[in-house]
Motif scaffolding. Structure first.
Motif: not given
Length: 253
Positions: A187, A224-225, A221-222, A182-184, A231-232
């Protein structure tokens, strides 16, 4: 007589004046004391503003049955008790996945509930067992992290879920899917929980599927974009990546 009245009035006036002076002295003394204490403890008030919410948060423990979605979905799930070859179990990430459209030729049920935690899945595992699946895919744990539930508790809950499935369905293959990135701020905790899940799967004779790694680019790297809406939670591309990762397990005999 008039002389006595005059003396009484003077005496009363003196008493009132004395009381007023005493009150004034007390007020001034209190103010000075407060100022000195604030000078000595400048952070006392700010510390309380941090401590009190923390105490309140600690007191407000999260229980899965306070989740409004939980009871609604469980009651709906209980209406159908037919057999199903494959069941997907988990939280909102599972609930939002139209897995039946990806695997049209397989008898499949989705048993995801938004905001669910490992304790919630454990509490409703009998409803999953009743369908006598040959395969169960489990993804749970991100809400445990978000709610501050200790990873040991999450690990124990998942272990109990597996034990219950294997006790009732000895031939059922359980797949433990990693928690997704996630982008939170979670991680690091996600990575630690995934290690626990991998260990649980190994010791419980389950298959661990590292979906997390498939959501990273060549630099680790995530991405998620491209695969997430917030972001989840996942968009279509995200679910496509998930399905591509697990399809060999779903389709295997």
């Amino acid at each position: 007589m008039r002389q006595m009245d005059r003396r009484s009035k003077i005496f009363i006036s003196l008493i009132i004046s004395l009381c007023c002076n005493l009150i004034l002295i007390c007020i001034i003394s209190f103010q000075n004391l407060r100022i000195r204490r604030e000078e000595q403890e400048p952070f006392a008030q700010s510390e309380l503003s941090i401590i009190i919410p923390a105490i309140i948060k600690e007191a407000q423990k999260y229980d899965y049955y306070t989740n409004s979605q939980y009871n609604a979905y469980v009651s709906m799930f209980s209406l159908y008790q037919g057999k199903s070859d494959v069941i997907f179990a988990g939280d909102s990430l599972t609930a939002r996945g139209n897995f039946g459209e990806f695997f049209e030729d397989i008898s499949l049920l989705n048993r995801g509930i938004g905001s669910d935690i490992s304790a919630g899945l454990l509490a409703r595992i009998d409803e999953i067992i009743v369908h006598q699946p040959s395969k169960v895919f489990i993804m749970i744990g991100i809400n445990d992290i978000a709610r501050g539930i200790d990873k040991k508790v999450t690990r124990n809950n998942i272990s109990e879920i597996i034990k219950k499935i294997h006790f009732s369905l000895p031939d059922c293959q359980v797949y433990i899917e990693s928690v997704l990135p996630t982008q939170t701020e979670y991680e690091w905790e996600i990575l630690q929980l995934n290690k626990e899940l991998q260990d649980v799967a190994l010791k419980s004779e389950c298959i661990y599927i590292d979906i997390y790694a498939h959501f990273l680019d060549e630099n680790g790297e995530i991405i998620s974009n491209k695969i997430s809406i917030d972001g989840t939670h996942l968009n279509g591309e995200g679910y496509k990546t998930w399905v591509e990762t697990i399809k060999e397990y779903v389709n295997s005999n």
